[in-house]
Design a protein around this motif. Structure first.
Motif, short mmCIF file in Angstrom:
data_model
loop_
_atom_site.label_atom_id
_atom_site.label_comp_id
_atom_site.label_asym_id
_atom_site.label_seq_id
_atom_site.Cartn_x
_atom_site.Cartn_y
_atom_site.Cartn_z
N TYR A 1 0.83 -1.20 0.00
CA TYR A 1 0.00 0.00 0.00
C TYR A 1 0.88 1.26 0.00
O TYR A 1 0.64 2.19 -0.74
CB TYR A 1 -0.93 0.00 1.22
CG TYR A 1 -1.74 1.26 1.36
CD1 TYR A 1 -2.84 1.50 0.55
CD2 TYR A 1 -1.41 2.22 2.31
CE1 TYR A 1 -3.58 2.65 0.67
CE2 TYR A 1 -2.14 3.38 2.45
CZ TYR A 1 -3.23 3.59 1.62
OH TYR A 1 -3.97 4.73 1.75
N ARG A 2 1.92 1.26 0.80
CA ARG A 2 2.82 2.42 0.88
C ARG A 2 3.54 2.64 -0.45
O ARG A 2 3.70 3.76 -0.91
CB ARG A 2 3.85 2.22 1.98
CG ARG A 2 3.27 2.38 3.35
CD ARG A 2 4.32 2.22 4.40
NE ARG A 2 3.73 2.22 5.74
CZ ARG A 2 4.30 1.73 6.80
NH1 ARG A 2 5.51 1.19 6.72
NH2 ARG A 2 3.70 1.79 7.96
N ILE A 3 3.96 1.56 -1.07
CA ILE A 3 4.65 1.67 -2.36
C ILE A 3 3.70 2.24 -3.42
O ILE A 3 4.08 3.13 -4.17
CB ILE A 3 5.22 0.30 -2.81
CG1 ILE A 3 6.41 -0.07 -1.93
CG2 ILE A 3 5.61 0.34 -4.28
CD1 ILE A 3 7.00 -1.41 -2.23
N SER A 4 2.46 1.77 -3.44
CA SER A 4 1.52 2.28 -4.45
C SER A 4 1.21 3.77 -4.20
O SER A 4 1.09 4.55 -5.14
CB SER A 4 0.23 1.47 -4.46
OG SER A 4 -0.48 1.64 -3.26
N GLU A 5 1.12 4.16 -2.94
CA GLU A 5 0.89 5.58 -2.62
C GLU A 5 2.09 6.43 -3.03
O GLU A 5 1.93 7.52 -3.57
CB GLU A 5 0.60 5.76 -1.12
CG GLU A 5 -0.75 5.24 -0.69
CD GLU A 5 -1.90 5.95 -1.39
OE1 GLU A 5 -1.89 7.19 -1.43
OE2 GLU A 5 -2.78 5.26 -1.91
N LEU A 6 3.28 5.92 -2.78
CA LEU A 6 4.48 6.64 -3.18
C LEU A 6 4.58 6.77 -4.70
O LEU A 6 5.00 7.79 -5.22
CB LEU A 6 5.73 5.95 -2.63
CG LEU A 6 5.97 6.11 -1.12
CD1 LEU A 6 7.14 5.25 -0.69
CD2 LEU A 6 6.23 7.56 -0.77
N GLN A 7 4.18 5.73 -5.42
CA GLN A 7 4.21 5.78 -6.88
C GLN A 7 3.21 6.83 -7.40
O GLN A 7 3.50 7.58 -8.32
CB GLN A 7 3.91 4.41 -7.46
CG GLN A 7 5.05 3.43 -7.30
CD GLN A 7 4.68 2.02 -7.71
OE1 GLN A 7 3.51 1.68 -7.82
NE2 GLN A 7 5.69 1.19 -7.92
N LYS A 8 2.02 6.87 -6.79
CA LYS A 8 1.02 7.86 -7.18
C LYS A 8 1.54 9.28 -6.92
O LYS A 8 1.40 10.17 -7.76
CB LYS A 8 -0.28 7.65 -6.42
CG LYS A 8 -1.07 6.45 -6.84
CD LYS A 8 -2.31 6.31 -5.99
CE LYS A 8 -3.03 5.00 -6.25
NZ LYS A 8 -4.20 4.82 -5.38
N LEU A 9 2.14 9.45 -5.76
CA LEU A 9 2.69 10.75 -5.41
C LEU A 9 3.82 11.15 -6.37
O LEU A 9 3.89 12.29 -6.83
CB LEU A 9 3.21 10.73 -3.97
CG LEU A 9 3.77 12.02 -3.42
CD1 LEU A 9 2.69 13.09 -3.39
CD2 LEU A 9 4.33 11.80 -2.02
N SER A 10 4.67 10.21 -6.69
CA SER A 10 5.77 10.45 -7.61
C SER A 10 5.24 10.86 -8.99
O SER A 10 5.75 11.79 -9.62
CB SER A 10 6.64 9.21 -7.71
OG SER A 10 7.61 9.36 -8.69
N THR A 11 4.21 10.17 -9.46
CA THR A 11 3.61 10.49 -10.75
C THR A 11 3.01 11.89 -10.74
O THR A 11 3.17 12.66 -11.68
CB THR A 11 2.52 9.46 -11.10
OG1 THR A 11 3.09 8.15 -11.07
CG2 THR A 11 1.93 9.71 -12.46
N ALA A 12 2.32 12.23 -9.65
CA ALA A 12 1.73 13.56 -9.53
C ALA A 12 2.80 14.65 -9.53
O ALA A 12 2.66 15.69 -10.17
CB ALA A 12 0.88 13.65 -8.26
N VAL A 13 3.89 14.41 -8.84
CA VAL A 13 5.00 15.38 -8.79
C VAL A 13 5.61 15.55 -10.17
O VAL A 13 5.90 16.68 -10.61
CB VAL A 13 6.06 14.95 -7.76
CG1 VAL A 13 7.33 15.77 -7.90
CG2 VAL A 13 5.51 15.07 -6.34
N LYS A 14 5.80 14.45 -10.90
CA LYS A 14 6.36 14.53 -12.25
C LYS A 14 5.46 15.32 -13.19
O LYS A 14 5.93 16.14 -13.98
CB LYS A 14 6.58 13.12 -12.82
CG LYS A 14 7.77 12.40 -12.19
CD LYS A 14 7.89 11.01 -12.75
CE LYS A 14 9.00 10.23 -12.05
NZ LYS A 14 9.08 8.84 -12.50
N ARG A 15 4.14 15.12 -13.09
CA ARG A 15 3.19 15.86 -13.92
C ARG A 15 3.27 17.35 -13.62
O ARG A 15 3.28 18.18 -14.51
CB ARG A 15 1.76 15.38 -13.68
CG ARG A 15 1.41 14.12 -14.38
CD ARG A 15 -0.07 13.83 -14.26
NE ARG A 15 -0.28 12.42 -14.44
CZ ARG A 15 -1.11 11.66 -13.74
NH1 ARG A 15 -1.83 12.20 -12.79
NH2 ARG A 15 -1.24 10.38 -13.99
#
Length: 107
Positions: free
Chosen positions: A11-25
């Motif tokens: 769950y933490r990894i998926s949240e971090l990936q979502k956050l990373s994607t949002a930051v990149k956008r």
């Protein structure tokens, strides 16, 4: 117990990936806007250099209660009584130096 830890980790990894994607956008959008601002600033500088003359004439256009004058560079009009004595040596809009004051009687 290990299964719960594994689920929490996943769950933490998926949240971090979502956050990373949002930051990149967001970074891409910011970079895009910064690039556009730089391009527009460069275009504006080129236009200013192309439109500005170092010297201009201040032409008397009309005489009513005040005197209407026009800059020969930017073609803006101003109401001034006597620009020489009032200290108008430069156009307040384009910044061109007035080399000559052309009165209506001179035409």
């Amino acid at each position: 117990m290990e299964r719960i830890r594994a689920l929490k980790y996943k769950y933490r990894i998926s949240e971090l990936q979502k956050l990373s994607t949002a930051v990149k956008r967001r970074r891409r959008k910011e970079n895009m806007w910064i690039t556009k601002i730089i391009e527009l600033t460069d275009k504006l500088k080129k236009l200013e250099k192309a439109n500005l003359r170092e010297e201009a004439e201040l032409r008397q256009v009309l005489y009513i209660t005040g005197v209407v004058w026009e800059c020969s560079n930017c073609h803006r009009t101003f109401v001034l009584y006597n620009p020489k004595s009032e200290g108008y040596n430069y156009c307040p809009v384009c910044g061109a130096k007035f080399k000559e004051y052309v009165y209506l009687e001179d035409d």
